[in-house]
Design a protein around this motif. Structure first.
Motif, PDB file in Angstrom:
ATOM      1  N   GLU A 160      36.755  46.270  53.641  1.00 13.30           N
ATOM      2  CA  GLU A 160      36.749  47.285  52.597  1.00 13.30           C
ATOM      3  C   GLU A 160      38.044  47.319  51.780  1.00 13.30           C
ATOM      4  O   GLU A 160      37.982  47.351  50.558  1.00 13.30           O
ATOM      5  N   PRO A 161      39.217  47.310  52.387  1.00 15.84           N
ATOM      6  CA  PRO A 161      40.423  47.355  51.552  1.00 15.84           C
ATOM      7  C   PRO A 161      40.547  46.127  50.661  1.00 15.84           C
ATOM      8  O   PRO A 161      41.023  46.229  49.542  1.00 15.84           O
ATOM      9  N   GLU A 162      40.141  44.953  51.108  1.00 13.62           N
ATOM     10  CA  GLU A 162      40.247  43.753  50.305  1.00 13.62           C
ATOM     11  C   GLU A 162      39.376  43.846  49.068  1.00 13.62           C
ATOM     12  O   GLU A 162      39.791  43.485  47.964  1.00 13.62           O
ATOM     13  N   THR A 163      38.184  44.357  49.227  1.00 11.65           N
ATOM     14  CA  THR A 163      37.290  44.448  48.084  1.00 11.65           C
ATOM     15  C   THR A 163      37.760  45.509  47.110  1.00 11.65           C
ATOM     16  O   THR A 163      37.611  45.355  45.911  1.00 11.65           O
ATOM     17  N   LYS A 164      38.348  46.564  47.599  1.00  8.82           N
ATOM     18  CA  LYS A 164      38.837  47.616  46.715  1.00  8.82           C
ATOM     19  C   LYS A 164      40.080  47.162  45.949  1.00  8.82           C
ATOM     20  O   LYS A 164      40.306  47.578  44.826  1.00  8.82           O
ATOM     21  N   MET A 165      40.863  46.299  46.540  1.00 10.51           N
ATOM     22  CA  MET A 165      42.066  45.830  45.875  1.00 10.51           C
ATOM     23  C   MET A 165      41.713  44.881  44.725  1.00 10.51           C
ATOM     24  O   MET A 165      42.396  44.838  43.711  1.00 10.51           O
ATOM     25  N   ASN A 166      40.665  44.126  44.856  1.00  9.56           N
ATOM     26  CA  ASN A 166      40.278  43.175  43.829  1.00  9.56           C
ATOM     27  C   ASN A 166      39.568  43.849  42.660  1.00  9.56           C
ATOM     28  O   ASN A 166      39.538  43.312  41.570  1.00  9.56           O
ATOM     29  N   GLU A 167      38.973  44.997  42.877  1.00 12.20           N
ATOM     30  CA  GLU A 167      38.243  45.683  41.817  1.00 12.20           C
ATOM     31  C   GLU A 167      39.218  46.406  40.888  1.00 12.20           C
ATOM     32  O   GLU A 167      40.244  46.911  41.318  1.00 12.20           O
ATOM     33  N   LYS A 168      38.846  46.473  39.609  1.00 10.07           N
ATOM     34  CA  LYS A 168      39.653  47.205  38.652  1.00 10.07           C
ATOM     35  C   LYS A 168      39.239  48.662  38.681  1.00 10.07           C
ATOM     36  O   LYS A 168      38.082  48.977  38.946  1.00 10.07           O
ATOM     37  N   SER A 169      40.153  49.505  38.344  1.00 14.12           N
ATOM     38  CA  SER A 169      39.832  50.920  38.305  1.00 14.12           C
ATOM     39  C   SER A 169      39.049  51.205  37.029  1.00 14.12           C
ATOM     40  O   SER A 169      38.976  50.377  36.104  1.00 14.12           O
ATOM     41  N   ALA A 170      38.505  52.378  36.945  1.00 19.28           N
ATOM     42  CA  ALA A 170      37.717  52.759  35.773  1.00 19.28           C
ATOM     43  C   ALA A 170      38.593  52.803  34.523  1.00 19.28           C
ATOM     44  O   ALA A 170      38.175  52.422  33.425  1.00 19.28           O
ATOM     45  N   ARG A 171      39.825  53.234  34.630  1.00 17.25           N
ATOM     46  CA  ARG A 171      40.762  53.301  33.484  1.00 17.25           C
ATOM     47  C   ARG A 171      41.034  51.901  32.954  1.00 17.25           C
ATOM     48  O   ARG A 171      41.040  51.669  31.730  1.00 17.25           O
ATOM     49  N   ASP A 172      41.237  50.946  33.893  1.00 21.30           N
ATOM     50  CA  ASP A 172      41.518  49.573  33.452  1.00 21.30           C
ATOM     51  C   ASP A 172      40.298  48.967  32.750  1.00 21.30           C
ATOM     52  O   ASP A 172      40.444  48.245  31.775  1.00 21.30           O
ATOM     53  N   ARG A 173      39.147  49.248  33.190  1.00 21.16           N
ATOM     54  CA  ARG A 173      37.936  48.725  32.563  1.00 21.16           C
ATOM     55  C   ARG A 173      37.742  49.304  31.160  1.00 21.16           C
ATOM     56  O   ARG A 173      37.326  48.609  30.243  1.00 21.16           O
ATOM     57  N   LEU A 174      38.030  50.619  31.029  1.00 25.00           N
ATOM     58  CA  LEU A 174      37.915  51.229  29.692  1.00 25.00           C
ATOM     59  C   LEU A 174      38.972  50.629  28.725  1.00 25.00           C
ATOM     60  O   LEU A 174      38.685  50.436  27.531  1.00 25.00           O
ATOM     61  N   LYS A 175      40.166  50.336  29.230  1.00 22.68           N
ATOM     62  CA  LYS A 175      41.200  49.716  28.397  1.00 22.68           C
ATOM     63  C   LYS A 175      40.767  48.330  27.963  1.00 22.68           C
ATOM     64  O   LYS A 175      41.011  47.912  26.815  1.00 22.68           O
ATOM     65  N   ASP A 176      40.124  47.590  28.859  1.00 17.02           N
ATOM     66  CA  ASP A 176      39.679  46.249  28.537  1.00 17.02           C
ATOM     67  C   ASP A 176      38.619  46.282  27.443  1.00 17.02           C
ATOM     68  O   ASP A 176      38.540  45.361  26.599  1.00 17.02           O
ATOM     69  N   LYS A 177      37.792  47.287  27.409  1.00 13.36           N
ATOM     70  CA  LYS A 177      36.746  47.384  26.402  1.00 13.36           C
ATOM     71  C   LYS A 177      37.288  47.955  25.099  1.00 13.36           C
ATOM     72  O   LYS A 177      36.601  47.945  24.084  1.00 13.36           O
ATOM     73  N   GLY A 178      38.466  48.444  25.131  1.00  7.52           N
ATOM     74  CA  GLY A 178      39.084  48.976  23.928  1.00  7.52           C
ATOM     75  C   GLY A 178      38.711  50.409  23.663  1.00  7.52           C
ATOM     76  O   GLY A 178      38.870  50.897  22.550  1.00  7.52           O
ATOM     77  N   LEU A 179      38.197  51.067  24.606  1.00 14.21           N
ATOM     78  CA  LEU A 179      37.817  52.456  24.418  1.00 14.21           C
ATOM     79  C   LEU A 179      38.955  53.414  24.752  1.00 14.21           C
ATOM     80  O   LEU A 179      38.852  54.601  24.455  1.00 14.21           O
ATOM     81  N   MET A 180      40.008  52.942  25.219  1.00 14.91           N
ATOM     82  CA  MET A 180      41.095  53.810  25.593  1.00 14.91           C
ATOM     83  C   MET A 180      42.404  53.284  25.138  1.00 14.91           C
ATOM     84  O   MET A 180      42.701  52.186  24.946  1.00 14.91           O
TER      85      MET A 180
END
Length: 180
Positions: A160-180
């Motif tokens: 579980e910790p390994e998979t959570k570390m590799n995932e991006k947070s919701a804020r980072d995903r919104l930044k990547d899409k340019g919505l934030m």
């Protein structure tokens, strides 16, 4: 009251003996059936029915009362005992008839239950062996499941910790899409 109790117990034993004797062979009933009935109405050769064996309540009651009545008449006329002229004699007569009838039903229950036990004994042994084996397997599974469950839980915690570390947070995903 004491002699009546002895007569009643003796009658029960007599009823058991009568039923058991007829369960082994019904020669007298078969002979009477041949004498009384025509060829078409006679019982088949493999029919085990007797005077009390495998009979319904009413024919069994009639036979037992008739048998006891004949015995009481023989005692009345061949011995100095007066069976029908006193309350004690009639009470003993009825006690013997009821005890004999109860004895036939007791013997019927014992014979039928012993037949059922004999037919079910092999399957009961197999069922008991299966239950013992399933119980042993269940106990082994409980011992092994505890260890397996602990190991699986440890593996899940590590994964579980390994998979959570590799995932991006919701804020980072919104930044990547340019919505934030």
């Amino acid at each position: 009251m004491g002699i009546e109790l002895v007569i009643f117990i003796a009658a029960i034993l007599f009823g058991i003996f009568l039923y058991w004797r007829e369960s082994n062979g019904n020669g007298a009933y078969r002979f009477l059936n041949k004498v009384m009935n025509s060829k078409e109405l006679q019982m088949s050769a493999d029919n085990p029915k007797g005077f009390v064996y495998k009979q319904a309540f009413l024919p069994r009651l009639i036979f037992v009362v008739a048998l006891v009545l004949v015995a009481a008449l023989v005692v009345e006329f061949l011995t100095p005992l007066a069976v029908f002229s006193s309350y004690d004699g009639i009470s003993a007569f009825s006690s013997f008839a009821v005890g004999t009838l109860i004895g036939t039903y007791v013997a019927s229950f014992v014979i039928k239950s012993s037949e059922v036990i004999e037919t079910q004994s092999e399957s009961l042994e197999d069922k008991f062996d299966d239950v013992v084996e399933k119980g042993k397997d269940f106990i082994e599974d409980l011992k092994n499941k505890d260890n397996k469950a602990v190991e699986e839980a440890k593996e899940e915690i590590k994964n579980e910790p390994e998979t959570k570390m590799n995932e991006k947070s919701a804020r980072d995903r919104l930044k990547d899409k340019g919505l934030m």
